[in-house]
Design a protein around this motif. Structure first.
Motif, short mmCIF file in Angstrom:
data_model
loop_
_atom_site.label_atom_id
_atom_site.label_comp_id
_atom_site.label_asym_id
_atom_site.label_seq_id
_atom_site.Cartn_x
_atom_site.Cartn_y
_atom_site.Cartn_z
N GLY A 144 20.63 175.75 97.68
CA GLY A 144 21.27 174.92 96.49
C GLY A 144 20.74 173.48 96.23
O GLY A 144 21.44 172.83 95.59
N HIS B 246 15.23 171.98 88.10
CA HIS B 246 16.74 171.71 87.59
C HIS B 246 16.98 172.40 86.59
O HIS B 246 18.28 172.71 86.45
CB HIS B 246 16.68 170.09 87.54
CG HIS B 246 16.82 169.24 88.51
ND1 HIS B 246 17.97 169.09 89.37
CD2 HIS B 246 16.01 168.71 89.36
CE1 HIS B 246 17.88 168.44 90.45
NE2 HIS B 246 16.74 168.10 90.39
N TYR C 179 24.98 179.63 94.13
CA TYR C 179 25.84 179.31 93.08
C TYR C 179 27.02 178.62 93.41
O TYR C 179 27.44 177.80 92.85
CB TYR C 179 26.21 180.87 92.47
CG TYR C 179 27.50 180.80 91.45
CD1 TYR C 179 26.92 180.32 89.97
CD2 TYR C 179 28.69 180.76 91.57
CE1 TYR C 179 27.71 180.29 88.94
CE2 TYR C 179 29.57 180.74 90.52
CZ TYR C 179 29.15 180.23 89.07
OH TYR C 179 29.96 180.27 88.15
N LYS D 99 26.05 175.16 93.93
CA LYS D 99 26.00 174.53 92.55
C LYS D 99 27.47 174.13 91.80
O LYS D 99 27.63 173.18 91.38
CB LYS D 99 25.23 175.44 91.61
CG LYS D 99 23.83 175.37 91.25
CD LYS D 99 23.39 174.05 90.69
CE LYS D 99 22.67 173.98 89.55
NZ LYS D 99 22.42 172.83 88.72
N GLU E 46 28.79 170.60 90.71
CA GLU E 46 29.04 170.47 89.51
C GLU E 46 30.56 169.87 89.16
O GLU E 46 30.66 169.09 88.51
CB GLU E 46 28.84 171.74 88.60
CG GLU E 46 28.90 171.70 87.17
CD GLU E 46 27.68 170.88 86.51
OE1 GLU E 46 27.55 170.59 85.43
OE2 GLU E 46 26.41 170.95 87.52
N ASN F 233 28.67 168.27 97.58
CA ASN F 233 28.39 169.71 98.32
C ASN F 233 29.39 170.02 99.18
O ASN F 233 30.47 169.09 99.57
CB ASN F 233 27.06 169.69 98.86
CG ASN F 233 26.95 168.72 100.15
OD1 ASN F 233 27.78 168.41 100.99
ND2 ASN F 233 25.59 168.12 99.97
#
Length: 526
Positions: free
Chosen positions: A331, A403, A447, A450, A454, A459
């Motif tokens: 990721g 990206h 996922y 990410k 997000e 992380n």
């Protein structure tokens, strides 16, 4: 406190002056007395005073001779001469020797205190100035590696910084010899697959590289660690040849770092350039030299490669593609973009055209797309809207495509995020991998990574680290457990590593933080 030495051949004069100082000058400490010039020289060497009152007329070595001798080993000491002679000839000699002030015998107590106070204030101001300069030097030493890393980025990677390159080079200073070359330090896991927790040791590796660089005879500008690579610009120094110096630096790094923290080190070495603006070419050569990492020497010079080898490397490099796929799997889109940029640098260095390089990168992106689809991800189809005309443009567009391959939805999966948070908090003391966390919510690791980035702005490993440190702070507050016990209880196996992480996040070492805590005395028994 000002350290003062009294020199006078009359015992009563020394005693009287010391009493005046002790009673009237709280910032001055009399650390010793001397009865003649020879004793004064020995006492000054032993006691290292800041201020000396020196009688001029003494048997043997007189005051002026003693001042001249003391100044040879302690040029910063201040002198007040004490004399019964007020002559022009004496004043000339005193000024020549750098005497700060003088007092006539006998002097009133007020004159003595005023004279010594004036000199003491000057000494205090100079000491404060030295402290300020020392702090500035320390700040500059801490800032220098950061500035050097920015310089390396501008020279090697087409990055545009807010501060112009000449200004940054002026700040750190240009090495005497401007001829230099680039090395790339490439780290790869010793085992077949890298443990997620192993990646954090790269910070320790980079700190060690930095320390080793400062101890090298060659001036070195060290770049930032990007993924598993650290670039460095090495400047030639001394009488030895470029080849001898390059191999010497490489061997020192390999001896100190290869195999440490579970990583193998390989160093690619580019050719010499006379202008730092040409270091980008040396960097590309260093990348080419580091492609075949099976060499027992653990390093390779670009000049050792044949033309056929260079062209073969430029056509295709499976190892670099594997690193791109691994970064995507974890990721880490930025890391994948950095690796794509390195591939383009290799293509440029081998003389491959921009058009063919674009085609090669497109093929890599197709492989990435298939891998993500196999992981169950919905991905966008990658394509270059038009033919690129420069390597710089190709790198920028490739990063953008990386990206945009995967778009995390705008709808926040509240239950899923909460489940992962609770799981991390419940198992923070264990060795948690991204795959393990992803399995708890039946999602693929990419996922999950990410999603964390997000919605939490970090992380999962940063989230885990912060939670562990908060646990440690709470244990320090509420228990009397030792720091070693707390280290293992919150999930760390190395107390030294825990201490570094704690200080980085909290701003204080665990020991200092615990000292600052005010805990109820009955907490232990309640």
């Amino acid at each position: 406190m000002i350290r003062m030495l009294i020199v006078d051949d009359e015992h009563i004069e020394r005693i009287a002056l010391q009493r005046i100082i002790e009673e009237g000058s709280p910032d001055v400490e009399v650390v010793g007395q001397a009865a003649n010039g020879r004793e004064a020289i020995e006492a000054a060497e032993r006691l290292q005073p800041d201020l000396i009152t020196m009688d001029i007329k003494m048997p043997g070595i007189n005051g002026l001779q003693a001042i001249e001798k003391i100044r040879e080993s302690n040029p910063t000491v201040k002198f007040i001469v004490v004399t019964a002679f007020d002559t022009f000839e004496f004043a000339q000699q005193a000024i020549k020797l750098g005497v700060y002030d003088y007092m006539l015998k006998p002097s009133r107590i007020s004159v003595v205190l005023e004279t010594i106070g004036r000199v003491a204030n000057e000494i205090l101001m100079l000491q404060q100035e030295l402290v300020t300069r020392s702090l500035e030097r320390e700040r500059l030493q801490k800032m220098t590696p950061l500035v050097e890393a920015d310089i390396v980025e501008q020279l090697l990677f087409d990055y545009v910084q807010s501060t112009p390159l000449p200004g940054m080079i002026d700040l750190v200073g240009f090495p005497t010899g401007r001829d230099g070359f680039v090395m790339t330090l490439q780290f790869s896991p010793s085992s077949a697959s890298a443990e997620e927790g192993q990646l954090r040791h790269l910070d320790d590796v980079y700190m060690q590289i930095n320390e080793l660089s400062r101890g090298m005879s060659n001036p070195i500008w060290l770049g930032k660690m990007s993924g598993n690579q650290v670039p460095a610009i090495i400047f030639l120094d001394g009488e030895f040849s470029y080849r001898a110096q390059a191999i010497g630096v490489a061997k020192k790094w390999i001896q100190a770092l290869d195999g440490k923290h579970g990583f193998r080190l390989f160093i690619g070495i580019g050719g010499v350039r006379k202008d730092v603006r040409d270091m980008r070419k040396s960097y590309q050569e260093a990348l080419l030299a580091s492609m075949d990492q099976s060499l027992l020497a653990r390093y390779c010079l670009y000049e050792n490669l044949t033309q056929d080898e260079i062209q073969a490397i430029g056509v295709r490099n499976l190892e670099m593609e594997k690193i791109v796929l691994e970064e995507i799997r974890r990721g880490n889109l930025d890391g994948a973009g950095d690796q794509i940029a390195r591939m383009i640098d290799v293509f440029e260095g081998s003389g491959q055209g921009v058009g063919l390089s674009q085609q090669r990168i497109f093929e890599v992106l197709i492989v990435v797309t298939r891998m993500l689809q196999d992981m169950g991800m919905e991905v966008c189809t990658p394509y270059f809207p038009y033919s690129t005309t420069s390597y710089m443009q190709l790198k920028a567009e490739a990063r953008m495509l990386i990206h945009h391959l995967v778009q995390v939805g705008d709808v926040v999966e509240t239950d899923l995020l909460q489940t992962m948070k609770l799981y991390i908090q419940a198992h923070a003391h264990e060795d948690l991998s991204l795959e393990r966390i992803a399995a708890t919510v039946d999602r693929n690791p990419f996922y999950v990574s990410k999603l964390f980035k997000e919605h939490f702005g970090m992380n999962y490993i940063d989230f885990l680290t912060q939670y562990r440190i908060e646990m440690a702070k709470q244990l320090m507050q509420e228990t009397d457990k030792s720091l070693k016990e707390i280290t293992f209880e919150v999930g760390y196996n190395d107390p030294n590593y825990f201490s570094r992480v704690f200080k980085k996040l909290v701003g204080h070492s665990p020991t200092d933080y615990r000292k600052m805590l005010i805990r109820p005395t009955n907490k232990k028994h309640s």
